[in-house]
Design a protein around this motif. Structure first.
Motif: not given
Length: 124
Positions: A28-53
């Protein structure tokens, strides 16, 4: 569970723009919070942006504020990340993630649904 498919990545010159899309299915799409994360070579995954339900609540990491914008189209079951004024340091694989709830938007381990990622390469 919701399935996520990212698209829109590619090669762009510094200063250019890209729009990433994340198509969701199986939940149920409307129930979900979505985030974008990114990972560069040799680096840990990091948070970019998020939008709540409720799309009123958004959050960005400091390095992308004023340049990136996250949005959602509940009618199309799709989340977008508009990326402007791209920099070489934005180069990474970008992942879409989803979860129920609207707390701790920037914490990757709180998301239990992930896409496969899309490559963004910014050339100087």
């Amino acid at each position: 569970q919701v399935q996520l498919v990212e698209s829109g990545g590619g090669l762009v010159q510094a200063g250019g723009s890209l729009r990433l899309s994340c198509a969701a299915s199986g939940g149920t799409f409307n129930d979900y919070t979505f985030g974008w994360f990114r990972q560069a070579p040799g680096k840990e995954r990091e948070f970019v942006a998020a939008i709540a339900w409720t799309a009123i609540i958004t959050q960005y990491t400091d390095s992308v504020k004023e340049r990136f914008a996250i949005s959602r189209d509940n009618a199309k079951n799709t989340v977008y990340l508009q990326m402007n004024s791209l920099k070489v340091e934005d180069t990474a694989v970008y992942y879409c993630a989803a979860k129920l709830g609207r707390l701790r938007l920037d914490i990757a381990t709180t998301y239990n649904n992930w896409g496969q990622g899309t490559q963004v390469t910014v050339a100087s």
